[in-house]
Design a protein around this motif. Structure first.
Motif, PDB file in Angstrom:
ATOM      1  N   CYS A   1       3.943 -31.475 -12.520  1.00 62.37           N
ATOM      2  CA  CYS A   1       4.670 -32.592 -13.153  1.00 62.37           C
ATOM      3  C   CYS A   1       3.698 -33.674 -13.626  1.00 62.37           C
ATOM      4  O   CYS A   1       3.805 -34.168 -14.753  1.00 62.37           O
TER       5      CYS A   1
ATOM      6  N   THR B   1       1.547 -32.550 -16.578  1.00 61.51           N
ATOM      7  CA  THR B   1       2.337 -32.463 -17.815  1.00 61.51           C
ATOM      8  C   THR B   1       2.664 -33.853 -18.356  1.00 61.51           C
ATOM      9  O   THR B   1       2.586 -34.089 -19.567  1.00 61.51           O
TER      10      THR B   1
ATOM     11  N   HIS C   1       1.596 -34.586 -22.142  1.00 61.67           N
ATOM     12  CA  HIS C   1       2.725 -34.155 -22.982  1.00 61.67           C
ATOM     13  C   HIS C   1       2.641 -34.628 -24.440  1.00 61.67           C
ATOM     14  O   HIS C   1       3.234 -34.010 -25.321  1.00 61.67           O
TER      15      HIS C   1
ATOM     16  N   VAL D   1       2.310 -25.784 -17.512  1.00 59.06           N
ATOM     17  CA  VAL D   1       2.169 -27.066 -18.232  1.00 59.06           C
ATOM     18  C   VAL D   1       2.381 -26.841 -19.738  1.00 59.06           C
ATOM     19  O   VAL D   1       3.106 -27.595 -20.402  1.00 59.06           O
ATOM     20  N   GLN D   2       1.780 -25.789 -20.273  1.00 62.70           N
ATOM     21  CA  GLN D   2       1.902 -25.498 -21.713  1.00 62.70           C
ATOM     22  C   GLN D   2       3.349 -25.205 -22.106  1.00 62.70           C
ATOM     23  O   GLN D   2       3.835 -25.674 -23.136  1.00 62.70           O
TER      24      GLN D   2
ATOM     25  N   ILE E   1       6.038 -26.238 -20.668  1.00 64.09           N
ATOM     26  CA  ILE E   1       6.850 -27.467 -20.649  1.00 64.09           C
ATOM     27  C   ILE E   1       6.578 -28.297 -21.899  1.00 64.09           C
ATOM     28  O   ILE E   1       7.512 -28.748 -22.563  1.00 64.09           O
ATOM     29  N   ILE E   2       5.317 -28.486 -22.225  1.00 66.67           N
ATOM     30  CA  ILE E   2       4.994 -29.331 -23.392  1.00 66.67           C
ATOM     31  C   ILE E   2       5.663 -28.773 -24.651  1.00 66.67           C
ATOM     32  O   ILE E   2       6.243 -29.508 -25.440  1.00 66.67           O
TER      33      ILE E   2
END
Ligand code: ADP
Ligand code: NI
Length: 215
Positions: A49, A52, A56, A92-93, A95-96
């Motif tokens: 979290c 990110t 973001h 992370v990728q 989510i972005i």
């Protein structure tokens, strides 16, 4: 993990040094703070979290010919370069790529609790006092009217037509900002959104009163 966070902060601060104020380092810091606040009462992977939240807006597709892959790519390359676990990087990728307002209007391809939290944290920064400031800042940058009583705030225009009208900034509240409280994913953010939402409602009430020369 703390070291990775610190390196990421330094990387983001450096990359966003000349960013426009809607998506500058301070926006990132606020979203990071919101993320930590939400994590106090929601159960999720803190490391994913926080990374990110920090990454973001590292490369906005708006400034790269609409290329949605640029943000995840820049974030991934950076995280690899400092030796972060590939599984964390992939998360992370994903989510972005999937958390932008635009992506949330279309098919959502990926979902996780961590996405929900960072998306809520980002949306919280678009409402309340900060949201009002950001909206008028954006409108000023685009040289828009603050308000025009001849342009109804709730028009039946299609989204595309709406965008082309360069509608006044007050219209943006009805188009997006007042809708965000019902789009929060987590109960924690839903609660946080209530106060910020009410603040915008009160602002609009006072705005029209002053506009009409009352009080
Ligand atoms: P995000 O990065 O949160 O998906 P945008 O890049 O669309 O959002 O917008 C950045 C900021 O500018 C937000 O605070 C948003 O509310 C504001 N903004 C976007 N479009 C408009 C508009 N047409 N009028 C006023 N403010 C806007
Ligand atoms: Ni953002």
């Amino acid at each position: 993990m703390q070291e990775v966070i610190e390196k990421t902060v330094a990387f983001v601060q450096d990359r966003l040094q000349y960013a426009e104020s809607g998506h500058d380092w301070w926006h990132i810091q606020r979203v990071w703070n919101n993320t930590k606040l939400i994590l106090e009462t929601e159960d999720a992977d803190h490391f994913v979290c926080e990374l990110t939240a920090l990454l973001h807006d590292i490369a906005d597709s708006k400034f790269h010919n609409g290329d949605e892959s640029i943000g995840p790519r820049v974030a991934g390359e950076f995280l690899s370069s400092i030796g972060v676990d590939p599984e964390v990087i992939q998360h992370v990728q994903a989510i972005i790529l999937n958390m932008s307002y635009k992506a949330s209007l279309g098919d959502v391809h990926f979902h996780s609790k961590e996405l929900e939290i960072v998306q809520d944290a980002d949306r919280l920064d678009a409402i309340g006092a900060i949201g009002i400031a950001r909206a008028f800042n954006y409108g000023g940058y685009k040289n828009r009217d603050i308000y025009n009583p001849k342009i109804p705030v709730e028009t039946a225009l299609s989204k595309e037509a709406y965008k082309q009208t360069s509608s006044p900034t007050i219209n943006h509240f009805y188009e997006k900002l007042l809708l965000l409280k019902d789009k929060m994913n987590t109960p924690t953010a839903q609660k946080l959104a209530l106060g910020r939402h009410q603040y915008m409602e009160d602002f609009l009430t006072q705005f029209y009163e002053e506009w009409n020369g009352k009080k």
